[in-house]
Design a protein around this motif. Structure first.
Motif, short mmCIF file in Angstrom:
data_model
loop_
_atom_site.label_atom_id
_atom_site.label_comp_id
_atom_site.label_asym_id
_atom_site.label_seq_id
_atom_site.Cartn_x
_atom_site.Cartn_y
_atom_site.Cartn_z
N ASP A 158 16.79 37.07 4.58
CA ASP A 158 17.71 37.11 5.60
C ASP A 158 18.26 38.50 5.41
O ASP A 158 18.62 39.41 6.38
N SER B 34 28.07 39.49 9.88
CA SER B 34 27.95 39.65 8.54
C SER B 34 27.35 38.39 7.87
O SER B 34 27.00 37.36 8.41
N MET B 35 26.74 38.71 6.80
CA MET B 35 25.81 37.46 6.18
C MET B 35 26.59 36.34 5.78
O MET B 35 26.33 35.09 6.31
N SER C 89 26.28 40.57 0.71
CA SER C 89 27.02 41.29 1.74
C SER C 89 28.22 42.36 1.20
O SER C 89 28.30 43.48 1.43
N ASP D 114 18.16 46.04 11.36
CA ASP D 114 18.88 46.22 12.13
C ASP D 114 18.87 47.78 12.92
O ASP D 114 18.96 48.67 12.22
N PHE E 152 21.78 37.41 12.02
CA PHE E 152 22.04 38.42 11.05
C PHE E 152 22.25 39.80 11.31
O PHE E 152 22.78 40.50 10.33
N MET E 153 21.69 40.23 12.26
CA MET E 153 21.80 41.65 12.85
C MET E 153 23.09 41.80 13.35
O MET E 153 23.54 43.03 13.17
N LYS F 73 18.24 42.00 7.95
CA LYS F 73 19.49 42.61 8.28
C LYS F 73 19.20 44.27 8.25
O LYS F 73 19.74 45.01 8.96
#
Length: 312
Positions: free
Chosen positions: A15, A86-87, A245, A22, A82-83, A19
């Motif tokens: 994940d 926040s995680m 994160s 993005d 996830f884009m 991200k």
């Protein structure tokens, strides 16, 4: 349980790679290439007696199709979530997956779920609400996508469990790849662009290969344990999410997010302790039954011996 922990660790790092993409590629294209790179793991799981055509020749076609659809929805929705989020925030919503798995395992698999299991799930749901704080914070498309991913992942776990009698591993695993390839491939056509740098290719490879590894571990885990138990280690993902994160994306967490994470962790610990006590009791019961059976067998042997001596 060890396989499940490995699966969720792989998912968390995967994940993070999505991200990192993005703004570089369309989410459906990211999910599509994830399926492409997932094929690299096939030689490591293929048995000598299996053909690569078994990927699309399952014995249980209905379960194969259900898994393909679930994985397609989960990959596309989670990449978008996830884009946009926040995680920790995205992960907190996907942590509703154990709730959906518990409900589906009762309804479809007729598995027994205790009061303590329901309490742990309810506690986890409360933790999600604390993180999100609906009504206080605005919700967006990312939150909806994360919820869709949680539902789809729960369906995938149940489908794996039902299809655990599938003897050909390529058929069992192939649905995870084909769902992502076909579904996301069709949706990305309108906005597809060729990856422009080595860094983007590296991120795609990390996303796809780790997602495939996670699916493989989850497939093996659900064949060895009840579906509602395999869902428990998902809470370990939060530790990965918080660390990634903070250190990778430089996104600090507010106080209420930490409170929600603490509640989610307490939920996971409650379930873990409950399962540990339950299986220790089961093991003790089995030991007592074996000792009892040995005593009975020993008594029968002595009685038979005395009978034989008397007959002589």
């Amino acid at each position: 349980m060890a396989l499940a922990f490995g699966a969720y660790s792989a998912f968390a790092i995967s994940d993070a790679f999505s991200k990192l993409l993005d703004g570089s590629l369309d989410p459906f294209e990211v999910a599509f290439f994830g399926g492409v790179f997932g094929f690299l793991i096939l030689p490591f799981i293929r048995k000598p007696t299996e053909s690569y055509l078994d990927i699309v020749r399952p014995k249980l076609r209905g379960m194969w199709l259900l898994r393909a659809v679930c994985v397609f929805v989960a990959t596309a929705a989670s990449v978008e979530a996830f884009m946009l989020l926040s995680m920790p925030e995205a992960l907190s919503i996907t942590f509703l997956m154990p709730l959906f798995v518990t409900i589906l395992s009762v309804v479809l698999l007729k598995e027994k779920v205790t009061f303590w299991a329901w309490l742990a799930v309810a506690l986890g749901f409360a933790g999600v609400l604390i993180v999100l704080r609906p009504g206080v914070r605005p919700l967006n498309l990312g939150h909806l996508c994360a919820l869709m991913a949680a539902c789809a992942n729960a369906g995938s776990v149940i489908a794996y469990r039902i299809a655990s009698k599938e003897t050909v591993r390529l058929s069992l695993f192939g649905s995870s790849l084909m769902g992502a390839l076909v579904g996301n491939g069709l949706l990305m056509i309108a906005h597809a662009t060729w990856p422009s740098s080595t860094k983007i290719w590296f991120y795609l490879f990390g996303y796809g290969s780790l997602a495939a590894l996670g699916q493989l571990c989850m497939m093996l885990a659900t064949a060895r344990a009840p579906a509602n138990r395999v869902a428990l280690p998902q809470y370990s993902q939060m530790a990965w999410g918080v660390a990634l994160s903070y250190f990778l994306f430089k996104q600090p967490l507010d106080r209420w997010t930490f409170v929600g994470i603490a509640v989610l962790t307490a939920s996971g610990m409650l379930n873990w302790i409950r399962q540990r006590i339950r299986y220790e009791k089961m093991a003790m019961k089995e030991r007592l039954e074996r000792l009892k059976a040995r005593k009975i067998a020993k008594g029968n042997f002595k009685a038979g011996k005395k009978t034989a001596v008397s007959a002589q």
